[in-house]
Design an enzyme around this catalytic site. Structure first.
Site, PDB file in Angstrom:
ATOM      1  N   LYS A  13       0.825  -1.211   0.000  1.00 41.48           N
ATOM      2  CA  LYS A  13       0.000   0.000   0.000  1.00 41.48           C
ATOM      3  C   LYS A  13       0.860   1.262   0.000  1.00 41.48           C
ATOM      4  O   LYS A  13       0.620   2.183  -0.757  1.00 41.48           O
ATOM      5  CB  LYS A  13      -0.926   0.053   1.238  1.00 41.48           C
ATOM      6  CG  LYS A  13      -1.888  -1.107   1.344  1.00 41.48           C
ATOM      7  CD  LYS A  13      -2.853  -0.927   2.508  1.00 41.48           C
ATOM      8  CE  LYS A  13      -2.190  -0.980   3.877  1.00 41.48           C
ATOM      9  NZ  LYS A  13      -1.686  -2.303   4.272  1.00 41.48           N
ATOM     10  N   ARG A  88      -8.867   1.106   8.687  1.00 43.98           N
ATOM     11  CA  ARG A  88      -8.459  -0.263   8.978  1.00 43.98           C
ATOM     12  C   ARG A  88      -9.612  -1.079   9.565  1.00 43.98           C
ATOM     13  O   ARG A  88      -9.510  -2.289   9.686  1.00 43.98           O
ATOM     14  CB  ARG A  88      -7.353  -0.280  10.029  1.00 43.98           C
ATOM     15  CG  ARG A  88      -5.979   0.081   9.545  1.00 43.98           C
ATOM     16  CD  ARG A  88      -5.190  -1.133   9.100  1.00 43.98           C
ATOM     17  NE  ARG A  88      -3.853  -1.211   9.666  1.00 43.98           N
ATOM     18  CZ  ARG A  88      -2.840  -0.400   9.383  1.00 43.98           C
ATOM     19  NH1 ARG A  88      -3.007   0.606   8.582  1.00 43.98           N
ATOM     20  NH2 ARG A  88      -1.656  -0.588   9.937  1.00 43.98           N
ATOM     21  N   ARG A 127      12.043  -5.681   5.022  1.00 41.18           N
ATOM     22  CA  ARG A 127      11.914  -4.231   4.882  1.00 41.18           C
ATOM     23  C   ARG A 127      12.893  -3.499   5.792  1.00 41.18           C
ATOM     24  O   ARG A 127      13.095  -3.866   6.940  1.00 41.18           O
ATOM     25  CB  ARG A 127      10.481  -3.826   5.223  1.00 41.18           C
ATOM     26  CG  ARG A 127      10.256  -2.334   5.186  1.00 41.18           C
ATOM     27  CD  ARG A 127       8.831  -1.994   4.934  1.00 41.18           C
ATOM     28  NE  ARG A 127       7.973  -2.255   6.083  1.00 41.18           N
ATOM     29  CZ  ARG A 127       6.672  -1.960   6.086  1.00 41.18           C
ATOM     30  NH1 ARG A 127       6.104  -1.436   5.018  1.00 41.18           N
ATOM     31  NH2 ARG A 127       5.944  -2.206   7.141  1.00 41.18           N
ATOM     32  N   ARG A 160      11.888  -1.587  11.366  1.00 41.40           N
ATOM     33  CA  ARG A 160      10.831  -0.971  12.168  1.00 41.40           C
ATOM     34  C   ARG A 160      10.470  -1.911  13.303  1.00 41.40           C
ATOM     35  O   ARG A 160      10.398  -3.114  13.104  1.00 41.40           O
ATOM     36  CB  ARG A 160       9.596  -0.754  11.286  1.00 41.40           C
ATOM     37  CG  ARG A 160       9.413   0.666  10.876  1.00 41.40           C
ATOM     38  CD  ARG A 160       8.385   0.778   9.803  1.00 41.40           C
ATOM     39  NE  ARG A 160       7.098   0.217  10.203  1.00 41.40           N
ATOM     40  CZ  ARG A 160       6.010   0.273   9.436  1.00 41.40           C
ATOM     41  NH1 ARG A 160       6.065   0.852   8.259  1.00 41.40           N
ATOM     42  NH2 ARG A 160       4.881  -0.246   9.836  1.00 41.40           N
ATOM     43  N   ARG A 171       0.645  -8.654  13.765  1.00 41.95           N
ATOM     44  CA  ARG A 171       0.007  -7.667  12.888  1.00 41.95           C
ATOM     45  C   ARG A 171      -0.874  -8.344  11.840  1.00 41.95           C
ATOM     46  O   ARG A 171      -1.966  -7.878  11.545  1.00 41.95           O
ATOM     47  CB  ARG A 171       1.051  -6.833  12.161  1.00 41.95           C
ATOM     48  CG  ARG A 171       1.641  -5.754  13.017  1.00 41.95           C
ATOM     49  CD  ARG A 171       2.849  -5.173  12.353  1.00 41.95           C
ATOM     50  NE  ARG A 171       2.532  -4.254  11.274  1.00 41.95           N
ATOM     51  CZ  ARG A 171       3.391  -3.917  10.327  1.00 41.95           C
ATOM     52  NH1 ARG A 171       4.590  -4.457  10.292  1.00 41.95           N
ATOM     53  NH2 ARG A 171       3.054  -3.060   9.410  1.00 41.95           N
TER      54      ARG A 171
END
Ligand code: AMP
Length: 222
Positions: A13, A88, A127, A160, A171
């Site tokens: 996204k 969300r 990431r 992160r 998550r």
């Protein structure tokens, strides 16, 4: 165009929204980025959301809608937008509709990026994010020129907190539960548009723009 991007963490996204923002000249608003920025500036909003963000839990709906409502009201009426990471939950989607109807700028649609779970985990665990400017990299597919250093601002690249392996599983699970009623909300209103999220960001962008053209969401010249 006025759209929201849906899809699980790792669906792409953020990368897609930022490309849409640059190339189609619409505002790109990301709740995750707004929250991280507030946290790094240690504002009162930053302190309120930190406990949720660092543990991978969702920030309460009322607070998120309030923050995004304020951001949307600041945009000029003619400015299109792409929202990334918001809404969300179905409660946030209803809150967004209320804000937009007051502004008389209804949503064109909700674009949902689809990708298999294995691809999501692979993308999230690889990431890397610049600790200074927030730019995203990936250890295999989007490497920086110098290892561990941001190409844009020379900031340090890190993982992160919410991309750590234990948090990733949490998550994805949180998202699966919260997203079901959200997806239903837009599907019922005939406003849900799936886009295949596999492959490079350029390919996904191509599919998304084709959809926007078909739906006539792009302003003339856009
Ligand atoms: P993201 O960068 O979109 O993955 O968001 C990072 C974190 O910010 C999430 O794990 C949540 O804690 C919080 N967050 C971002 N967007 C929302 C939202 N729409 N509702 C609730 N929490 C959010």
């Amino acid at each position: 165009m006025r759209i929201v991007l849906l899809g699980p963490p790792g669906a792409g996204k953020g990368s897609l929204a930022s490309l849409i923002g640059q190339r189609l000249r619409v505002a790109h608003l990301s709740t995750g980025a707004i929250f991280r920025e507030e946290m790094s500036r240690r504002t009162s909003l930053g302190r309120r959301v930190a406990q949720y963000v660092t543990s991978g839990r969702l920030v309460p709906d009322a607070l998120v809608v309030q923050v995004m409502g304020a951001q949307l009201r600041r945009l000029a009426a003619a400015t299109g937008f792409v929202l990334d990471g918001f809404p969300r939950t179905a409660g946030q989607a209803a809150g967004l509709d209320r804000v937009l109807s007051r502004l008389r700028r209804p949503l064109d649609g909700a674009v949902i990026l689809t990708a298999p779970a294995r691809l999501l985990v692979w993308r999230l665990s690889g990431r890397r994010v610049c600790e200074r400017c927030g730019a995203n990299y990936h250890v295999r597919t989007m490497r920086p020129k110098r290892p561990g250093v941001c190409d844009r601002c020379r900031g340090r690249l890190g993982v992160r907190k919410d991309d750590e392996p234990r948090t990733i599983a949490r998550r994805l699970a949180v998202d699966r539960t919260a997203a079901r009623p959200l997806v239903r909300y837009y599907r019922r209103g005939g406003r849900l548009f799936p886009v295949d999220g596999r492959g490079s960001v350029e390919r996904v962008y191509g599919r998304a723009v084709a959809l926007c053209r078909r739906q006539e969401w792009l302003s003339p010249g856009g």
